[in-house]
Enzyme design. Structure first.
Site, PDB file in Angstrom:
ATOM      1  N   GLN A   1       0.780  -1.240   0.000  1.00  0.00           N
ATOM      2  CA  GLN A   1       0.000   0.000   0.000  1.00  0.00           C
ATOM      3  C   GLN A   1       0.810   1.287   0.000  1.00  0.00           C
ATOM      4  O   GLN A   1       0.461   2.242  -0.712  1.00  0.00           O
ATOM      5  CB  GLN A   1      -0.948  -0.005   1.223  1.00  0.00           C
ATOM      6  CG  GLN A   1      -1.889   1.171   1.245  1.00  0.00           C
ATOM      7  CD  GLN A   1      -2.903   1.189   2.371  1.00  0.00           C
ATOM      8  OE1 GLN A   1      -3.483   2.218   2.653  1.00  0.00           O
ATOM      9  NE2 GLN A   1      -3.154   0.065   3.025  1.00  0.00           N
TER      10      GLN A   1
ATOM     11  N   GLU B   1       1.480  -1.643   8.211  1.00  0.00           N
ATOM     12  CA  GLU B   1       0.677  -0.553   8.770  1.00  0.00           C
ATOM     13  C   GLU B   1       0.672  -0.444  10.302  1.00  0.00           C
ATOM     14  O   GLU B   1       1.087   0.572  10.869  1.00  0.00           O
ATOM     15  CB  GLU B   1      -0.770  -0.758   8.267  1.00  0.00           C
ATOM     16  CG  GLU B   1      -1.800   0.157   8.855  1.00  0.00           C
ATOM     17  CD  GLU B   1      -1.603   1.598   8.444  1.00  0.00           C
ATOM     18  OE1 GLU B   1      -1.569   1.859   7.235  1.00  0.00           O
ATOM     19  OE2 GLU B   1      -1.491   2.473   9.313  1.00  0.00           O
TER      20      GLU B   1
ATOM     21  N   ASP C   1       0.662   3.387   6.114  1.00  0.00           N
ATOM     22  CA  ASP C   1       0.819   3.046   4.696  1.00  0.00           C
ATOM     23  C   ASP C   1       0.560   4.233   3.766  1.00  0.00           C
ATOM     24  O   ASP C   1       1.474   4.877   3.282  1.00  0.00           O
ATOM     25  CB  ASP C   1      -0.136   1.911   4.330  1.00  0.00           C
ATOM     26  CG  ASP C   1       0.343   0.575   4.859  1.00  0.00           C
ATOM     27  OD1 ASP C   1       1.513   0.462   5.218  1.00  0.00           O
ATOM     28  OD2 ASP C   1      -0.462  -0.363   4.891  1.00  0.00           O
TER      29      ASP C   1
ATOM     30  N   GLY D   1      -7.519  19.819  20.156  1.00  0.00           N
ATOM     31  CA  GLY D   1      -7.102  21.221  20.202  1.00  0.00           C
ATOM     32  C   GLY D   1      -7.613  21.866  21.474  1.00  0.00           C
ATOM     33  O   GLY D   1      -7.786  21.203  22.496  1.00  0.00           O
ATOM     34  N   GLY D   2      -7.871  23.145  21.423  1.00  0.00           N
ATOM     35  CA  GLY D   2      -8.302  23.857  22.613  1.00  0.00           C
ATOM     36  C   GLY D   2      -9.806  23.817  22.834  1.00  0.00           C
ATOM     37  O   GLY D   2     -10.307  24.378  23.808  1.00  0.00           O
TER      38      GLY D   2
HETATM   39  N1  CAO Z   1      11.643 -10.065  -9.775  1.00  0.00           N
HETATM   40  C1  CAO Z   1      12.380 -10.816  -8.935  1.00  0.00           C
HETATM   41  N2  CAO Z   1      12.395 -10.620  -7.604  1.00  0.00           N
HETATM   42  C2  CAO Z   1      11.637  -9.660  -7.111  1.00  0.00           C
HETATM   43  C3  CAO Z   1      10.837  -8.816  -7.933  1.00  0.00           C
HETATM   44  C4  CAO Z   1      10.861  -9.063  -9.319  1.00  0.00           C
HETATM   45  N3  CAO Z   1      10.141  -8.340 -10.176  1.00  0.00           N
HETATM   46  N4  CAO Z   1      10.194  -7.936  -7.142  1.00  0.00           N
HETATM   47  C5  CAO Z   1      10.572  -8.190  -5.872  1.00  0.00           C
HETATM   48  N5  CAO Z   1      11.435  -9.231  -5.846  1.00  0.00           N
HETATM   49  C6  CAO Z   1      12.072  -9.829  -4.685  1.00  0.00           C
HETATM   50  C7  CAO Z   1      12.860  -8.858  -3.859  1.00  0.00           C
HETATM   51  O1  CAO Z   1      14.073  -8.565  -4.438  1.00  0.00           O
HETATM   52  C8  CAO Z   1      12.971  -9.617  -2.559  1.00  0.00           C
HETATM   53  O2  CAO Z   1      14.021 -10.551  -2.671  1.00  0.00           O
HETATM   54  P1  CAO Z   1      15.106 -10.809  -1.505  1.00  0.00           P
HETATM   55  O3  CAO Z   1      14.341 -10.923  -0.241  1.00  0.00           O
HETATM   56  O4  CAO Z   1      15.755 -12.089  -1.929  1.00  0.00           O
HETATM   57  O5  CAO Z   1      16.023  -9.670  -1.501  1.00  0.00           O
HETATM   58  C9  CAO Z   1      11.686 -10.412  -2.491  1.00  0.00           C
HETATM   59  O6  CAO Z   1      11.108 -10.325  -3.797  1.00  0.00           O
HETATM   60  C10 CAO Z   1      10.670  -9.957  -1.475  1.00  0.00           C
HETATM   61  O7  CAO Z   1      10.654  -8.562  -1.328  1.00  0.00           O
HETATM   62  P2  CAO Z   1       9.659  -7.807  -0.327  1.00  0.00           P
HETATM   63  O8  CAO Z   1      10.285  -6.583   0.161  1.00  0.00           O
HETATM   64  O9  CAO Z   1       8.344  -7.631  -0.991  1.00  0.00           O
HETATM   65  O10 CAO Z   1       9.582  -8.797   0.904  1.00  0.00           O
HETATM   66  P3  CAO Z   1       8.390  -9.293   1.816  1.00  0.00           P
HETATM   67  O11 CAO Z   1       7.174  -9.667   1.034  1.00  0.00           O
HETATM   68  O12 CAO Z   1       8.975 -10.344   2.653  1.00  0.00           O
HETATM   69  O13 CAO Z   1       8.071  -8.012   2.731  1.00  0.00           O
HETATM   70  C11 CAO Z   1       7.189  -5.891   3.352  1.00  0.00           C
HETATM   71  C12 CAO Z   1       7.029  -7.141   2.469  1.00  0.00           C
HETATM   72  C13 CAO Z   1       6.095  -4.921   2.960  1.00  0.00           C
HETATM   73  C14 CAO Z   1       7.048  -6.254   4.841  1.00  0.00           C
HETATM   74  C15 CAO Z   1       8.574  -5.272   3.086  1.00  0.00           C
HETATM   75  O14 CAO Z   1       8.683  -5.051   1.723  1.00  0.00           O
HETATM   76  C16 CAO Z   1       8.837  -3.977   3.838  1.00  0.00           C
HETATM   77  O15 CAO Z   1       9.066  -3.950   5.030  1.00  0.00           O
HETATM   78  N6  CAO Z   1       8.850  -2.854   3.090  1.00  0.00           N
HETATM   79  C17 CAO Z   1       9.194  -1.543   3.603  1.00  0.00           C
HETATM   80  C18 CAO Z   1       8.083  -0.896   4.361  1.00  0.00           C
HETATM   81  C19 CAO Z   1       6.783  -0.943   3.624  1.00  0.00           C
HETATM   82  O16 CAO Z   1       6.616  -0.336   2.594  1.00  0.00           O
HETATM   83  N7  CAO Z   1       5.834  -1.691   4.203  1.00  0.00           N
HETATM   84  C20 CAO Z   1       4.560  -1.958   3.562  1.00  0.00           C
HETATM   85  C21 CAO Z   1       3.675  -0.880   3.704  1.00  0.00           C
HETATM   86  S1  CAO Z   1       2.130  -1.253   3.023  1.00  0.00           S
HETATM   87  O17 CAO Z   1       1.483  -2.283   4.164  1.00  0.00           O
END
Ligand code: CAO
Length: 418
Positions: A18, A141, A170, A249-250
């Site tokens: 998001q 979030e 988010d 607020g106030g």
């Molecule tokens: N081709 C190949 N690999 C890909 C890709 C693509 N097109 N797009 C993503 N990937 C890979 C990434 O490189 C990553 O690989 P590694 O872990 O091996 O480096 C993997 O997919 C997963 O990435 P991710 O960041 O999406 O991991 P996740 O699903 O485990 O975590 C989240 C999700 C949201 C917790 C994390 O991305 C995060 O903390 N983000 C920062 C804060 C944020 O924006 N939070 C979400 C807010 S909205 O609720």
């Protein structure tokens, strides 16, 4: 058609869930060419999460990715990385919100991005900023709402920390990033150089909790917070407490019951006791004598009986629906509003007319409701369209980068793109 303000700005949308998508969606509404780069197979995880129709992209996805195009490519393959390099060399903005370190692991470090394109603006969302001891954490979030001060200050004093239904971690962080990206675009006009723009979810939540940091300092200086329900009879601890529905607020305020509250969980209004409107407020609730009574006539005098006043207001409201109450109170200039349910907001004609709630046609789904632009411009109206199917624009994007049909076919065959 009027040329949109951001037309010609090329955005690579390497975001998911998001926070990032909310930012890039708004860039798209305002005219940028936003290309969502997704994992082959599933794409953005929200395509699949909380689905209401089997095998159809979830509303979670369609409501955050409208007006974009989609390229599904494995950016971890050498070919995929080469495609990313070509895209980045030609882009104005790249936005990502992967877990910490993911961009570096993919070979897309900030140093590399700058080497490829010094004009690039690189927008990045993380849970915590670089200085944080928690900067390695994955964050969603509610984690951010807890870390940024929203949870400790929300809810009732006799209950646990509570998160808000509003996406303070988010979408709010996405909006902060958007402001940063637009600022960097203006800066680039002057310097010719891009820059990295980082927004952390903890920082963005805290920015919206600014008045609570105000209260912390007041609490430390005075020992109490006069506008909180804990004053004057309750106790204050060392940190800003949860204040229930007290006005921040106030001007004291509270959520008060209207006719039908026993059966309808949203038969309430928010009622504000505005200092400069006290005489009229007293009159409308049927207690005109309170206007001059020294026990009630000043905010200070009312402080220790504010909940008796709200109880009196609830007696006055007992035979009025929330809409009837607001219709009366508006004539007496009382700041108030009905507590609106999502069901009511979805069909609200004024929100439809304003383009704040819009009906959008989506491939494979038919029409769905979404929140349109909350920002209204005099020169243009954002046209909210559907979201792309996974990889819907893969071939056209690759062809645009100069790949011939055989190479594109080989990419498909080798599952580099799907
Ligand atoms: N081709 C190949 N690999 C890909 C890709 C693509 N097109 N797009 C993503 N990937 C890979 C990434 O490189 C990553 O690989 P590694 O872990 O091996 O480096 C993997 O997919 C997963 O990435 P991710 O960041 O999406 O991991 P996740 O699903 O485990 O975590 C989240 C999700 C949201 C917790 C994390 O991305 C995060 O903390 N983000 C920062 C804060 C944020 O924006 N939070 C979400 C807010 S909205 O609720």
């Amino acid at each position: 058609m009027t040329e949109l303000p951001l037309s010609g700005i090329k955005v690579i949308d390497f975001t998911g869930v998001q926070a990032g998508p909310a930012c890039t969606q708004m860039l798209a509404w305002f005219g940028a060419d936003v290309l969502k780069v997704e994992r082959p197979g599933g794409g953005d995880v929200t395509r699949n999460q909380l689905r209401d129709i089997p095998d159809v992209d979830a509303l979670y996805f369609t409501m955050l990715n409208s007006n974009k195009r989609s390229l599904a490519i494995n950016t971890k393959s050498p070919e995929g990385l080469e495609v990313m390099e070509k895209l980045i060399r030609d882009a104005d903005v790249l936005v990502e919100n992967f877990a910490p370190g993911a961009m570096d692991r993919m070979g897309l470090s900030w140093d590399k991005l700058q080497e490829w394109n010094p004009r690039l603006i690189f927008g990045s969302v993380k849970g915590f900023n670089d200085a944080s001891p928690w900067n390695d954490l994955k964050v969603y979030e509610n984690v951010a709402q807890c870390a940024g001060g929203a949870a400790s200050t929300t809810g009732f004093w006799d209950g646990p920390p509570t998160v808000s239904g509003a996406a303070l971690g988010d979408s709010n962080t996405g909006m902060h990033l958007l402001i940063g990206i637009l600022t960097a675009l203006i800066a680039r006009e002057k310097t010719g150089k891009g820059q990295k723009v980082a927004a952390s979810m903890q920082d963005s939540v805290l920015n919206l909790c600014r008045v609570k940091l105000r209260d912390q300092q007041r609490l430390e200086a005075v020992g109490h917070l006069e506008e909180y329900p804990q004053y004057p009879n309750g106790e204050f601890g060392e940190a800003v407490p949860r204040g229930g529905n007290a006005g921040g607020g106030g001007q004291p305020g509270w959520v008060v019951k209207c006719k039908g509250w026993e059966d309808d969980p949203n038969a309430y209004i928010y009622f504000t006791v505005q200092e400069q409107n006290w005489a009229r407020t007293a009159e409308v609730i049927g207690r005109p004598e309170w206007a001059e009574d020294p026990g009630y006539s000043t905010a200070l005098a009312r402080q220790d009986k504010i909940f008796d006043i709200f109880a009196e207001i609830e007696k006055w409201l007992a035979d009025k629906t929330k809409y009837e109450a607001v219709d009366i109170l508006r004539q007496w200039e009382v700041p108030c509003a009905p507590v609106m349910s999502m069901k009511e907001l979805a069909v609200d004609p004024a929100l439809r007319e304003a383009g704040t709630v819009v009906e959008v046609d989506q491939k494979g789904r038919g029409s769905f409701l979404t929140v349109g632009s909350p920002i209204k411009f005099s020169a243009f109206t954002p046209d909210i369209k559907g979201a792309p199917l996974l990889g819907e624009h893969t071939d056209e994007v690759l062809a645009g980068l100069g790949y011939d049909a055989d190479t594109i076919a080989a990419f498909h065959k080798n599952k580099i793109v799907v």
